[in-house]
Design an enzyme around this catalytic site. Structure first.
Site, PDB file in Angstrom:
ATOM      1  N   ARG A 131      10.960  -5.960 -10.589  1.00  0.00           N
ATOM      2  CA  ARG A 131      11.149  -4.665  -9.927  1.00  0.00           C
ATOM      3  C   ARG A 131      11.491  -3.652 -11.013  1.00  0.00           C
ATOM      4  O   ARG A 131      12.073  -4.003 -12.043  1.00  0.00           O
ATOM      5  CB  ARG A 131      12.276  -4.729  -8.899  1.00  0.00           C
ATOM      6  CG  ARG A 131      12.049  -5.721  -7.762  1.00  0.00           C
ATOM      7  CD  ARG A 131      13.240  -5.713  -6.802  1.00  0.00           C
ATOM      8  NE  ARG A 131      13.028  -6.622  -5.686  1.00  0.00           N
ATOM      9  CZ  ARG A 131      13.451  -7.889  -5.653  1.00  0.00           C
ATOM     10  NH1 ARG A 131      14.113  -8.391  -6.694  1.00  0.00           N
ATOM     11  NH2 ARG A 131      13.217  -8.645  -4.605  1.00  0.00           N
ATOM     12  N   LYS A 156      18.224  -7.216  -6.442  1.00  0.00           N
ATOM     13  CA  LYS A 156      18.265  -6.861  -5.029  1.00  0.00           C
ATOM     14  C   LYS A 156      18.999  -7.935  -4.226  1.00  0.00           C
ATOM     15  O   LYS A 156      18.752  -9.131  -4.408  1.00  0.00           O
ATOM     16  CB  LYS A 156      16.834  -6.704  -4.496  1.00  0.00           C
ATOM     17  CG  LYS A 156      16.752  -6.159  -3.085  1.00  0.00           C
ATOM     18  CD  LYS A 156      15.308  -5.944  -2.683  1.00  0.00           C
ATOM     19  CE  LYS A 156      15.211  -5.366  -1.278  1.00  0.00           C
ATOM     20  NZ  LYS A 156      13.803  -5.147  -0.872  1.00  0.00           N
ATOM     21  N   HIS A 215       5.569  -0.481  -8.775  1.00  0.00           N
ATOM     22  CA  HIS A 215       5.811  -1.671  -7.949  1.00  0.00           C
ATOM     23  C   HIS A 215       4.513  -2.436  -7.705  1.00  0.00           C
ATOM     24  O   HIS A 215       4.540  -3.632  -7.395  1.00  0.00           O
ATOM     25  CB  HIS A 215       6.450  -1.261  -6.615  1.00  0.00           C
ATOM     26  CG  HIS A 215       7.177  -2.377  -5.925  1.00  0.00           C
ATOM     27  ND1 HIS A 215       8.340  -2.924  -6.426  1.00  0.00           N
ATOM     28  CD2 HIS A 215       6.897  -3.069  -4.787  1.00  0.00           C
ATOM     29  CE1 HIS A 215       8.760  -3.884  -5.621  1.00  0.00           C
ATOM     30  NE2 HIS A 215       7.894  -3.999  -4.632  1.00  0.00           N
ATOM     31  N   ARG A 218       4.140  -5.535  -9.723  1.00  0.00           N
ATOM     32  CA  ARG A 218       4.842  -6.706  -9.172  1.00  0.00           C
ATOM     33  C   ARG A 218       3.937  -7.428  -8.171  1.00  0.00           C
ATOM     34  O   ARG A 218       3.759  -8.644  -8.239  1.00  0.00           O
ATOM     35  CB  ARG A 218       6.147  -6.250  -8.517  1.00  0.00           C
ATOM     36  CG  ARG A 218       6.944  -7.346  -7.815  1.00  0.00           C
ATOM     37  CD  ARG A 218       8.282  -6.778  -7.354  1.00  0.00           C
ATOM     38  NE  ARG A 218       8.952  -7.603  -6.367  1.00  0.00           N
ATOM     39  CZ  ARG A 218       9.747  -8.624  -6.654  1.00  0.00           C
ATOM     40  NH1 ARG A 218       9.944  -8.984  -7.904  1.00  0.00           N
ATOM     41  NH2 ARG A 218      10.346  -9.315  -5.700  1.00  0.00           N
ATOM     42  N   HIS A 241      12.634 -13.903  -3.608  1.00  0.00           N
ATOM     43  CA  HIS A 241      12.569 -13.733  -2.157  1.00  0.00           C
ATOM     44  C   HIS A 241      13.461 -14.755  -1.457  1.00  0.00           C
ATOM     45  O   HIS A 241      13.422 -15.947  -1.799  1.00  0.00           O
ATOM     46  CB  HIS A 241      11.130 -13.918  -1.653  1.00  0.00           C
ATOM     47  CG  HIS A 241      10.204 -12.822  -2.072  1.00  0.00           C
ATOM     48  ND1 HIS A 241       8.826 -12.978  -2.136  1.00  0.00           N
ATOM     49  CD2 HIS A 241      10.436 -11.535  -2.443  1.00  0.00           C
ATOM     50  CE1 HIS A 241       8.267 -11.853  -2.527  1.00  0.00           C
ATOM     51  NE2 HIS A 241       9.225 -10.967  -2.722  1.00  0.00           N
ATOM     52  N   TYR A 250       1.180 -12.436   0.069  1.00  0.00           N
ATOM     53  CA  TYR A 250       0.177 -12.394  -1.003  1.00  0.00           C
ATOM     54  C   TYR A 250      -1.059 -13.233  -0.686  1.00  0.00           C
ATOM     55  O   TYR A 250      -2.099 -13.043  -1.305  1.00  0.00           O
ATOM     56  CB  TYR A 250       0.811 -12.818  -2.332  1.00  0.00           C
ATOM     57  CG  TYR A 250       1.929 -11.892  -2.736  1.00  0.00           C
ATOM     58  CD1 TYR A 250       1.672 -10.556  -3.038  1.00  0.00           C
ATOM     59  CD2 TYR A 250       3.253 -12.321  -2.761  1.00  0.00           C
ATOM     60  CE1 TYR A 250       2.698  -9.680  -3.372  1.00  0.00           C
ATOM     61  CE2 TYR A 250       4.286 -11.447  -3.093  1.00  0.00           C
ATOM     62  CZ  TYR A 250       3.998 -10.131  -3.397  1.00  0.00           C
ATOM     63  OH  TYR A 250       5.009  -9.267  -3.720  1.00  0.00           O
TER      64      TYR A 250
END
Length: 265
Positions: A131, A156, A215, A218, A241, A250
């Site tokens: 990120r 995050k 982004h 990423r 995640h 994805y």
């Protein structure tokens, strides 16, 4: 206003990120000004619900953030028994697919960059799908060249993780370090301190794609890893995640998987 300060302190005590704290305090401030509230005891369930129903939002995400903000405010600060917000439903989030750029194009664009700092920033970002906030917060001590890993700290969700460091990226970083001699943060701004997120966005648009944000690197990184046969569980770990469902998005944009579909015509 004292009530805003109390709300800010409570969020910080509850370990919310500085970004979330700033956002929620600004939303609460807007609510209080819009409703002309000077005494928090003037606040009722109906006033909050009316505000939420009549406000114009820029996105569903912002609408959810306002709801979350006022629910936290009622819970932590008002603490009034006659405030009932539990039944306020959040709108369903939009299911948008991530924008992805072809990996060969990205590598071709990176190879053309002459500014060593810009090239290093964008290369690391793409290599392991960082990120932009993680890039600017990288410190020299976070790079472990002996174990060939990079420590991503306080990312995050207040989570730490480690990502692999490729030999190609390591050699580029060493070349960059010799020229720029960074201090503390791996990437410093012109006036010292860490490189800014805005600057990262600018160089991305300059060298990679003016129509998207950094982004996108990423998303492109993880999609390209998937197309090269990397297990989804590994990609989930690299991305940080919490849920595999987030990583599974994805599979919807992977050309490799789409090409396996036997179309009827």
């Amino acid at each position: 206003m004292k009530i805003l300060k109390l709300f800010e302190e409570k969020l910080r005590y509850k370990n919310y990120s500085e970004k979330s704290i700033t956002l929620y305090v600004s939303y609460l401030s807007f609510f209080l000004k819009e409703e002309g509230i000077k005494d928090p005891y003037q606040i009722t369930t109906n006033r909050i619900v009316s505000f939420l129903e009549n406000k114009s939002y820029t996105s569903i995400s912002q609408q959810n953030q306002y709801i979350g903000c006022l629910k936290l405010f009622a819970k932590y600060i008002l603490n009034k028994k006659d405030i009932h917000l539990s039944k306020i439903e959040r709108p369903k989030s939009e299911k948008k697919l991530p924008q992805v750029i072809d990996g060969e194009y990205i590598k071709s664009q990176l190879s053309k960059i002459e500014n060593l700092k810009h090239k290093t920033i964008l290369t690391i970002t793409y290599s392991v799908g960082l990120r932009v906030s993680e890039i600017v917060n990288l410190k020299i001590e976070d790079v472990d060249s002996k174990r060939m890993i990079i420590h991503i700290k306080n990312a995050k969700g207040k989570k730490d993780r480690v990502v692999p460091l490729s030999q190609t990226v390591l050699e580029l970083m060493r070349e960059y370090w010799k020229e720029y001699k960074p201090k503390e943060y791996l990437f410093n701004g012109k006036l010292g301190g860490k490189y800014s997120i805005q600057s990262c966005q600018k160089i991305y648009k300059k060298y990679i794609d003016d129509g998207s944000s950094i982004h996108t690197l990423r998303h492109s990184s993880f999609t390209n890893l998937l197309e090269r046969g990397t297990d989804l569980r590994i990609i989930q770990q690299l991305a940080g995640h919490s849920s595999s469902k987030t990583t599974e998005i994805y599979t919807h944009v992977s050309n490799h998987l789409l090409n396996k579909v036997n179309l009827p015509i």
